[in-house]
Design an enzyme around this catalytic site. Structure first.
Site, mmCIF file in Angstrom:
data_model
loop_
_atom_site.group_PDB
_atom_site.id
_atom_site.type_symbol
_atom_site.label_atom_id
_atom_site.label_comp_id
_atom_site.label_asym_id
_atom_site.label_seq_id
_atom_site.Cartn_x
_atom_site.Cartn_y
_atom_site.Cartn_z
ATOM 1 N N SER A 33 0.829 -1.200 0.000
ATOM 2 C CA SER A 33 0.000 0.000 0.000
ATOM 3 C C SER A 33 0.867 1.256 0.000
ATOM 4 C CB SER A 33 -0.955 -0.040 1.198
ATOM 5 O OG SER A 33 -1.927 0.972 1.115
ATOM 6 N N ASP A 82 -8.686 -3.460 -6.543
ATOM 7 C CA ASP A 82 -8.645 -4.326 -5.355
ATOM 8 C C ASP A 82 -9.500 -3.768 -4.223
ATOM 9 O OD1 ASP A 82 -7.233 -2.190 -4.321
ATOM 10 O OD2 ASP A 82 -5.400 -3.309 -3.881
ATOM 11 N N HIS A 108 -7.564 -5.409 -0.883
ATOM 12 C CA HIS A 108 -6.345 -4.641 -0.667
ATOM 13 C C HIS A 108 -5.522 -5.142 0.519
ATOM 14 C CE1 HIS A 108 -3.726 -1.207 -1.125
ATOM 15 N NE2 HIS A 108 -3.944 -0.832 0.116
#
Length: 658
Positions: free
Chosen positions: A240, A560, A613
């Site tokens: 991320s 995602d 995610h």
């Protein structure tokens, strides 16, 4: 007659029923014996006894019996990647470094105000969140940064937790890195060959070095791990926002001190084998815009529509979103994820790279063409969706032709009279300085593309963006040889910096696909109220067709659930593919997508094939790919690219000089 009964010892005559007065004492005794309280106590006692008996029997069972029952219901699971690769003979080789993203790593209190008494070295973020429940306003106060400096407020020190425990679990039972760590341990990895590169994810990237020397610690630990593991280069695994943080690091480590780490232009080539970016928001995420603009995204907007008073100030004056906005607008890191590249990347009012996206027609593997029904195969004009309009005021504006939109420029507009008052001080945001004139100017511009977003946020939150603009940039470099690009504000933007000179290093873009992901928003002006946030997502804006790309005011594309495919995949698919001005050494890049498959039932937990995610961190296929690279495999040995989306097609539509 009564005298006769008394002489017989109070016995009634045979066949005669006692009268009502004679029955009262017995009923009173019965009612006293079986009261409601007695029944409740008996019920609770029975439940407790049953529970303890079942628990006792459970502990007497063979340890394999629960797994036998689970397997009988859902079927046996495949071997986890660690066990599978151990059977193949793979063993630990390259040291690995984990770089967590925003919100997933723990933060603890080292110094605080009086309201935080007793919380020394207790987690304010991550763990049990006990401090949130007990003293929420105190927690907000200590999790906020100084609104002027972007560093610690006076009298407060909150610092990142160190070690693998910092980000293995976000909360009890909710894993982040724990599954990957456990599988790596199966082939011989341990703490001396794994390092969690924690940092205070609230700070701007350069300020993590200024305050905590976090970048220097990463450099030193990588050097130590390489030197103590026979010279085997490190494998870096960011997730991320950690992807952007490590991109910043790779430039920082080359640049001479004091701005950089002084490692020289060949440091990455000497110390890094591969960087495996998981769910990387390389080009930003529209979700960051909605968070900064109105402190909401899809889930919060829906919750607000269901229970309109709970998240606003009109029920008990809780003002939840106002406090959330006040706090998060002090976190400079959130501005790192504002979409980059402007209209060139994300599209303009008329077109965008993903305009052809139709969820029901997405392909399912790398070779098969989409299967169309007879009706679908007919030549029909696809419904036009304007993904380039990241913010639209009204559903009609989101769908109208650009020639029909009459926009009044908000830049330089007079904001009007200050509408704030003393009751708003606890939830003060810069919206209180805008006045009705400024609010009206924002809504009258009607449609905002990526090229408008920085100006929009600077208009509604000038103090926040003044801090952010000193640390981050969102454009496309015309000439990377320009000396200005040596400044750290450009280092986390892949369109304004070069990859290291490391031709043998490999970069992987690993991300999930198959989940609707926020790409654009339909907004409305909120009803005027005291201390209010003047804009909100219009949850009444939805489409009626089967694809439902526009639902509850949010226009979705492939991704995602957090990062659109375009942001996660473009750089490896095109921007860094081969030798380009952003990748002058021509290091190899690979795109590896993981198609989302939700768990079949609740016994599977978050699933082993998830593409979401965060849940992708437990995806067996992703973990296996990472472990093979850590054990020495190259991208070509993994099979090269694996693509389910149209990322290469969308990337080709972007006219970017390479």
């Amino acid at each position: 007659m009564s005298l006769l009964r008394r002489r017989r010892g109070g016995q009634d005559e045979p066949g005669r029923a006692p009268d009502a007065e004679e029955r009262k004492p017995e009923h009173r005794r019965a009612e006293k014996k079986w009261s409601c309280l007695d029944n409740c106590c008996w019920f609770i006692g029975c439940v407790c006894v049953t529970w303890w008996v079942l628990l006792f029997l459970y502990n007497l069972m063979p340890s394999s019996f629960p797994q036998y029952v689970t397997d009988a219901i859902r079927g046996p699971l495949p071997d986890p990647p660690g066990l599978k690769l151990k059977k193949e003979g793979l063993a630990a080789k390259h040291p690995v470094v984990f770089v967590p993203g925003i919100v997933t790593a723990g933060l603890e209190l080292w110094e605080g105000h009086q309201c935080a008494e007793g919380l020394f070295r207790k987690r304010l973020w991550g763990g049990t969140f006990g401090s949130v429940y007990k003293r929420p306003l105190c927690w907000v106060e200590h999790m906020s940064l100084d609104n002027e400096t972007g560093l610690d407020p006076p009298g407060v020190r909150v610092r990142p937790v160190t070690g693998l425990v910092a980000a293995d679990y976000f909360a009890p039972g909710y894993f982040v890195w724990a599954v990957l760590i456990a599988n790596l341990a199966q082939i011989g990895y341990e703490e001396k060959t794994m390092y969690m590169a924690t940092y205070d994810w609230r700070l701007s990237f350069q300020n993590t070095e200024v305050r905590d020397q976090s970048l220097s610690r990463i450099k030193s630990n990588i050097e130590l791990m390489v030197s103590t593991n026979g010279g085997n280069k490190a494998v870096i695994i960011p997730h991320s926002m950690g992807v952007l943080y490590f991109l910043h690091f790779m430039k920082w480590v080359e640049v001479p001190a004091p701005m950089g780490g002084g490692g020289g232009p060949d440091w990455c080539a000497k110390h890094i084998k591969a960087v495996l970016n998981i769910g990387g928001p390389f080009l930003g995420v529209p979700k960051a815009v909605s968070g900064l603009f109105s402190a909401e995204a899809k889930d919060i907007a829906v919750a607000r529509a269901i229970a309109p008073g709970v998240l606003d100030q009109d029920l008990f004056h809780i003002q939840t979103l106002q406090y959330l906005m006040k706090m998060t607008r002090t976190w400079d890191s959130t501005m790192s994820m504002i979409p980059k590249g402007g209209d060139t990347i994300w599209g303009d009012l008329d077109c965008s790279p993903e305009d052809s996206y139709i969820p029901s027609r997405r392909r399912r593997n790398t070779t098969d063409e989409p299967i169309l029904t007879e009706d679908e195969s007919k030549e029909t004009k696809p419904k036009r969706r304007h993904y380039g309009r990241i913010i639209s005021f009204g559903k009609d504006i989101a769908q109208a032709d650009s020639s029909e939109i009459d926009r009044v420029n908000f830049r330089g507009a007079v904001k009007g009279k200050n509408v704030a008052n003393s009751t708003c001080l606890d939830v003060w945001t810069e919206y209180h300085d805008m006045g009705f004139g400024g609010i009206k100017a924002v809504s009258e511009y009607k449609a905002y593309t990526a090229g408008d977003l920085v100006d929009l946020l600077s208009f509604v939150a000038p103090k926040m963006m003044a801090r952010g603009s000193a640390h981050f940039s969102y454009g496309i470099a015309d000439d990377l040889d320009d000396p200005k690009y040596q400044h750290y504000k450009y280092w986390s933007n892949p369109l304004e910096t070069r990859l290291p000179n490391a031709p043998h290093m490999e970069i992987f873009s690993l991300y999930g696909v198959g989940i609707p992901t926020e790409r654009a928003y339909v907004y409305m002006e909120a009803p005027s109220a005291e201390c209010y946030i003047p804009f909100r997502i219009d949850t009444s804006a939805s489409e009626e067709d089967q694809d439902m790309c526009l639902k509850d005011g949010v226009l979705s594309v492939e991704g995602d659930e957090t990062v659109p495919v375009l942001s996660a995949g473009f750089m490896s698919a095109k921007g860094w593919r081969g030798t380009t001005r952003f990748n002058p050494s021509g290091m190899k890049n690979f795109v590896r997508e993981y198609e989302h498959a939700p768990p079949a039932n609740f016994l599977e937990g978050r699933g082993t094939m998830s593409g979401a995610h965060v849940d992708i961190m437990g995806n067996f296929a992703l973990i296996e790919d990472i472990m093979r690279v850590a054990a020495g495999a190259t991208g070509d040995e993994l099979g090269g690219d694996r693509v389910y989306s149209d990322i290469f097609e969308w990337s080709d539509k972007i006219k970017l000089e390479l």
